[in-house]
Design an enzyme around this catalytic site. Structure first.
Site, PDB file in Angstrom:
ATOM      1  N   SER A  71      24.419  -9.928  29.008  1.00 19.05           N
ATOM      2  CA  SER A  71      24.141 -11.341  28.782  1.00 19.05           C
ATOM      3  C   SER A  71      23.117 -11.501  27.648  1.00 19.05           C
ATOM      4  O   SER A  71      23.348 -11.025  26.544  1.00 19.05           O
ATOM      5  CB  SER A  71      23.666 -11.984  30.087  1.00 19.05           C
ATOM      6  OG  SER A  71      23.664 -13.387  29.991  1.00 19.05           O
ATOM      7  N   GLU A 114      34.942 -16.561  31.078  1.00 18.65           N
ATOM      8  CA  GLU A 114      33.538 -16.844  30.746  1.00 18.65           C
ATOM      9  C   GLU A 114      33.419 -17.858  29.604  1.00 18.65           C
ATOM     10  O   GLU A 114      34.190 -17.807  28.637  1.00 18.65           O
ATOM     11  CB  GLU A 114      32.810 -15.570  30.338  1.00 18.65           C
ATOM     12  CG  GLU A 114      32.628 -14.560  31.439  1.00 18.65           C
ATOM     13  CD  GLU A 114      31.631 -13.485  31.061  1.00 18.65           C
ATOM     14  OE1 GLU A 114      30.521 -13.840  30.608  1.00 18.65           O
ATOM     15  OE2 GLU A 114      31.958 -12.295  31.211  1.00 18.65           O
ATOM     16  N   HIS A 119      30.514 -13.690  35.207  1.00 19.21           N
ATOM     17  CA  HIS A 119      29.609 -13.232  34.150  1.00 19.21           C
ATOM     18  C   HIS A 119      28.692 -12.137  34.708  1.00 19.21           C
ATOM     19  O   HIS A 119      28.139 -12.260  35.795  1.00 19.21           O
ATOM     20  CB  HIS A 119      28.775 -14.428  33.670  1.00 19.21           C
ATOM     21  CG  HIS A 119      27.727 -14.073  32.665  1.00 19.21           C
ATOM     22  ND1 HIS A 119      28.032 -13.757  31.362  1.00 19.21           N
ATOM     23  CD2 HIS A 119      26.368 -14.005  32.781  1.00 19.21           C
ATOM     24  CE1 HIS A 119      26.906 -13.515  30.704  1.00 19.21           C
ATOM     25  NE2 HIS A 119      25.894 -13.640  31.541  1.00 19.21           N
TER      26      HIS A 119
END
Length: 314
Positions: free
Chosen positions: A149, A243, A273
């Site tokens: 991320s 996503e 995610h």
């Protein structure tokens, strides 16, 4: 789609996604939620966890996971959390799973968080940690920079900064659902809004402002999508097809390949995610991390083969 994956999607959709619909981010609430809800796995048998959180531990402030005999490969791991929450402790599941599969020691960096420390504080910490590992005698060819991320975007930004400064680059980079475009120009911000179990697309802009402050969202050290990719080491990228950050990965893969970088790119169906954090509970996470471990072993070998597969859906 495994039942474990379905359960994980249901949990994040019910508990986390509503938070991303709020017009303002509560940093304190996010940090408190993570510290209370995080599941801390047991240290793998035969391995030792060494926290280093004293002021004098910087630039290697964080956690070491190591085993005997000493591993030849070292991973510098950069956790996700939008640059404003989470920690090495919250990401132990992915660190432990990656270390044991790749047979690599891992240093999970406790980089400074926004809004107390805005861009480029996180990048400065990551670059300093990498250079300290090199100064401590870790060869660049046995080093891996990885993250998920925001940490995935930070890992790529670190590679750009090291290349631009003339540092010896690591063997490879691992990017799990990386956040690479803080300007939020990817089409999937809109097309996957509603499909993504974890985020509403608009929440990314709010998180970006927390980290950037007055900085330009297209600065390549904040949003590596806007940087040059020539000269980078091989990259592994994994992302879910639902996503909102999907295009943050697809565009990176395209640009990197166009620059001559070897890319192993996998698009995983219907996963949340950061699904690798669900190891060892989720079969999809286990398979993804096993693939990442093989990539690490291949690229850190004495004569690594950089012929890597093309984009694929898993």
């Amino acid at each position: 789609m495994s039942w474990q994956n379905a359960l994980a999607c249901w949990i994040v959709r019910r508990r986390l996604r509503p938070e991303t619909a709020k017009p303002e981010i509560s940093v304190e609430r996010a940090r408190a939620y993570t510290s209370k809800r995080v599941w801390t796995p047991k240290v793998p048998r035969g391995w030792r966890l060494t926290p280093r959180y004293e002021p004098g531990d910087a630039p290697l402030r964080g956690e070491w996971l190591e085993a005997d005999p000493p591993q030849q490969t070292t991973i510098l791991y950069l956790h996700g959390g939008g640059y404003y929450f989470c920690s090495p402790r919250s990401h132990r599941t992915i660190v432990f799973a990656l270390a044991t599969r790749a047979r690599a020691r891992v240093f999970s960096l406790d980089y400074r968080l926004a809004p107390e420390h805005r861009f480029p504080a996180a990048l400065d910490d990551a670059v300093a940690a990498y250079r300290q590992l090199r100064a401590d005698g870790v060869p660049a060819q046995s080093l891996v920079v990885a993250g998920d991320s925001a940490g995935g975007g930070l890992a790529l930004a670190t590679l750009l900064a090291l290349r631009d400064a003339g540092d010896a680059l690591p063997a490879c980079g691992l990017l799990f659902s990386p956040w690479t475009d803080l300007a939020s120009t990817g089409a999937s911000i809109r097309t996957n809004d509603g499909r993504d179990p974890m985020f509403f697309g608009a929440s990314l802009g709010r998180a970006a402002r927390l980290y950037l402050g007055d900085a330009d969202a297209t600065n390549p050290y904040a949003s590596p999508l806007y940087g040059r990719f020539d000269g980078l080491p091989p990259l592994l990228i994994q992302v879910g097809d639902t996503e909102v950050l999907l295009d943050d990965s697809t565009r990176i893969a395209e640009k990197a390949r166009a620059a001559g970088v070897a890319v192993d790119f996998g698009i995983w169906p219907k996963v949340p995610h950061g699904f690798q954090l669900c190891a060892p509970f989720m079969p999809e996470a286990n398979r993804a991390l096993e693939h990442a471990a093989r990539f690490i072993q291949r690229t850190t070998a004495p004569s690594p083969v950089h012929r890597l597969p093309e984009t694929s859906s898993v």
